[in-house]
Motif scaffolding. Sequence first.
Motif, mmCIF file in Angstrom:
data_model
loop_
_atom_site.group_PDB
_atom_site.id
_atom_site.type_symbol
_atom_site.label_atom_id
_atom_site.label_comp_id
_atom_site.label_asym_id
_atom_site.label_seq_id
_atom_site.Cartn_x
_atom_site.Cartn_y
_atom_site.Cartn_z
ATOM 1 N N UNK A 269 0.814 -1.108 0.085
ATOM 2 C CA UNK A 269 -0.070 -0.095 -0.046
ATOM 3 C C UNK A 269 0.859 1.130 -0.023
ATOM 4 N N UNK A 270 1.919 1.274 0.692
ATOM 5 C CA UNK A 270 2.867 2.315 0.623
ATOM 6 C C UNK A 270 3.329 2.693 -0.847
ATOM 7 N N UNK A 271 3.783 1.566 -1.430
ATOM 8 C CA UNK A 271 4.241 1.649 -2.928
ATOM 9 C C UNK A 271 2.837 2.141 -3.814
ATOM 10 N N UNK A 272 1.896 1.789 -3.499
ATOM 11 C CA UNK A 272 0.682 2.313 -4.167
ATOM 12 C C UNK A 272 0.505 3.930 -3.908
ATOM 13 N N UNK A 273 0.803 4.342 -2.491
ATOM 14 C CA UNK A 273 0.675 5.581 -2.247
ATOM 15 C C UNK A 273 1.579 6.501 -2.916
ATOM 16 N N UNK A 274 2.858 6.002 -3.332
ATOM 17 C CA UNK A 274 3.871 6.611 -3.879
ATOM 18 C C UNK A 274 3.602 7.063 -5.362
ATOM 19 N N UNK A 275 2.559 6.432 -5.836
ATOM 20 C CA UNK A 275 1.830 6.643 -7.458
ATOM 21 C C UNK A 275 0.806 7.824 -7.445
ATOM 22 N N UNK A 276 0.363 8.323 -6.173
ATOM 23 C CA UNK A 276 -0.944 9.050 -6.277
ATOM 24 C C UNK A 276 -0.555 10.476 -6.148
ATOM 25 N N UNK A 277 -0.789 11.148 -7.158
ATOM 26 C CA UNK A 277 -0.352 12.747 -7.503
ATOM 27 C C UNK A 277 -1.646 13.426 -7.462
ATOM 28 N N UNK A 278 -1.404 14.465 -6.512
ATOM 29 C CA UNK A 278 -2.450 15.507 -6.364
ATOM 30 C C UNK A 278 -2.828 16.120 -7.745
ATOM 31 N N UNK A 279 -1.897 15.988 -8.560
ATOM 32 C CA UNK A 279 -2.312 16.716 -10.045
ATOM 33 C C UNK A 279 -3.304 15.900 -10.795
ATOM 34 N N UNK A 280 -3.426 14.486 -10.296
ATOM 35 C CA UNK A 280 -4.544 13.626 -11.136
ATOM 36 C C UNK A 280 -5.803 14.093 -10.647
ATOM 37 N N UNK A 281 -5.961 14.882 -9.712
ATOM 38 C CA UNK A 281 -7.248 15.387 -9.172
ATOM 39 C C UNK A 281 -7.831 16.580 -9.912
ATOM 40 N N UNK A 282 -7.127 17.075 -10.758
ATOM 41 C CA UNK A 282 -7.566 18.268 -11.201
ATOM 42 C C UNK A 282 -8.961 18.098 -12.082
ATOM 43 N N UNK A 283 -9.163 17.014 -12.864
ATOM 44 C CA UNK A 283 -10.197 16.830 -13.627
ATOM 45 C C UNK A 283 -11.301 15.989 -13.189
ATOM 46 N N UNK A 284 -10.851 14.947 -12.151
ATOM 47 C CA UNK A 284 -11.457 13.785 -11.685
ATOM 48 C C UNK A 284 -11.661 13.684 -10.173
ATOM 49 N N UNK A 285 -11.246 14.759 -9.475
ATOM 50 C CA UNK A 285 -11.267 14.728 -8.016
ATOM 51 C C UNK A 285 -12.392 14.604 -7.409
ATOM 52 N N UNK B 12 -8.458 -3.547 -4.928
ATOM 53 C CA UNK B 12 -7.195 -4.394 -4.925
ATOM 54 C C UNK B 12 -6.295 -3.466 -6.042
ATOM 55 N N UNK B 13 -5.186 -2.713 -5.643
ATOM 56 C CA UNK B 13 -4.446 -1.978 -6.688
ATOM 57 C C UNK B 13 -3.286 -3.005 -6.961
ATOM 58 N N UNK B 14 -3.131 -4.136 -6.187
ATOM 59 C CA UNK B 14 -2.169 -5.076 -6.484
ATOM 60 C C UNK B 14 -2.669 -5.713 -8.102
ATOM 61 N N UNK B 15 -3.884 -5.659 -8.402
ATOM 62 C CA UNK B 15 -4.208 -6.111 -9.781
ATOM 63 C C UNK B 15 -4.944 -5.100 -10.621
ATOM 64 N N UNK B 16 -5.234 -3.833 -10.115
ATOM 65 C CA UNK B 16 -5.590 -2.602 -11.011
ATOM 66 C C UNK B 16 -4.424 -1.999 -11.557
ATOM 67 N N UNK C 95 3.153 7.532 1.856
ATOM 68 C CA UNK C 95 3.329 7.292 0.472
ATOM 69 C C UNK C 95 2.959 8.461 -0.329
ATOM 70 N N UNK C 96 1.616 8.827 -0.050
ATOM 71 C CA UNK C 96 1.328 10.101 -0.591
ATOM 72 C C UNK C 96 1.925 11.221 -0.562
ATOM 73 N N UNK C 97 2.452 11.654 0.735
ATOM 74 C CA UNK C 97 3.180 12.736 1.082
ATOM 75 C C UNK C 97 4.424 12.831 0.167
ATOM 76 N N UNK C 98 5.209 11.599 0.287
ATOM 77 C CA UNK C 98 6.309 11.619 -0.548
ATOM 78 C C UNK C 98 6.209 11.697 -2.086
#
Length: 596
Positions: free
Chosen positions: A70-86, A130-134, A252-255
Amino acid sequence: MEVSIYGSLAWIVVLGAIAQWVGWKLKIPAILLLLGAGFLVGPVCGFLDPDEVLGDLLFPIVSAAVAIILFEGGLTLKFSDLRESGLTIVRLVSLGVVVTWALVFVMAKTLLGFDVMLSALFAALLTVTGPTVIGPMLRTIRPRGKVKYMAKWEGILNDPIGVILAVLVFEVLIAGHGAKGGEIIIMGLLKTVAIGIGLAGISGGLLLGLVKVKLLPEFLHNFVVLALLLGAFGVSNHLQEESGLLTVTLFGVILANQRLLDVRHISAFKENLQIMLISMLFILLAARVDPKTVDAINWGSMLFLAGLILIVRPAAVLVSTIGSGTNWKERVLLMMLAPRGIVAVALTSLFTLKLENAGVPEAANMMAVMLLVVVGTVGFYGLLAAPMSFRLGLSNPDPQGVLFVGAHDWAISMATELNKIGGDVVLIDSNRFHVHRARRQELIAHSGNVFSEEFLEELDFSNIGHAVALTANDEVNAFAQTTLHDYIERADIYHLLPEKQTNPQDNQAKKMNPLFSDEATYSFFEKQLAAGATFEHITLRENFDMAAFDEEYGARAMLLFCIGEEGEVRIFSAKTKITPKEGSTLLFLKLAVEPE
């Protein structure tokens, strides 16, 4: 013969590696093979008993592994992704979770015969997607637009939310608080969120503080991050049971969203670790299944699985996307992205054991149904999501477009010629003047730096399957293979050879994927084009095959690209051999002078 703990773990890793490779080779979800392997070596053949091998360490190890995932998944979450789909993402992890929980609760009670509290617990476990499969599905599908961001955020955030919900329901179930159950859940949620935010902020602040004052060398980054996330996970769970998963996700999201520390090397390390952990966990947990619980797989459970796919997921998506600006095609694809993964299996296994010890024997049926759900959802979505996305026009299953890193004069000329013969081309360059000139040639070009992760995140890679680095900077060209491999297969990323030839025996030279030929450097193209060389193309026919091409042009041509009749693009390289067939179109540099 008794096998040691080391021996058991060693061949579990080997078995996991084989399953992952076979899955990649056959282009089927590896999770199905991992579950099959675990079930085969466990309850079927009796070769592996995880409880006997690891004893009391089994579930602490599982919990720590899930935390890293889950930490590795958090590392992929960028706030910039939320501009259009937040808005849609917030609804998916709130309204979507509530709708899923409510509908699964009704189905578990009516179709599976669970009592009220067991149905509530099982429904909470199935709110995770399930992020491990998505993650692997999104890399395969490569959907256009907002869907990839919505599915990625939902898959990662739903895991800690679903886990927390399941833990709170479990506390009510095991303690039998009756009317006070709602109060327990609300207070538990508030406490979990407060602890998660606080510990994630402390961990992130400590790491970034050490980096800022230069007290943490780069070679210790991965180790210290791993220590911090496991430490924060342990402290969080001590303060509030199972709150650690939210803590490490937020860490992860913070980093992922700070600018002080480049986390690409950390993400790469955790991604490699994640593959091994997922493989081991699925095999271990599938091996724990009691063969007697297979009786729980009946018509009721099959109808339950069908309802989960055909009723619950569509309802959750429709409710979450009302008034969000999401079009019907994106909604349909979102409905096809709800597989269950390792977190659901791990938590179900843990709660099953605890409930059995508390005198709830029918809880064992949860694990059998959960494995059916994982196999069914991964199989259904994994096999049908990609073709559905293609039919909806939201993705290309086999993208053949070429990304040009560099938009100087001769790169534009090469891209223009490739575009003429049907190749999709996108150019990127940090020089805005170069980009403007490329656009004047009616080429798609973007101003940005291949070193910028934010810039690459914004690029649409849905039609890009190859990349060629053509800049005058050898370091930029070589580094493109590192920055682009998250979006394009490493074998499809090429770059010009450096001006100063690297010793072929060097490790770095062996990792290179050199473009075109052993003479193809930036200065070579500059000299050739200044002397009158031109980019040309020709189509091979029955009366003009490759032998005829060699006879006519010989050493006066450097082969660059080969476009097949179906539009497939192949790039000539100093390390690979391509045999063009009749009907293929060759793009080549007609040399002004023969190479020395």
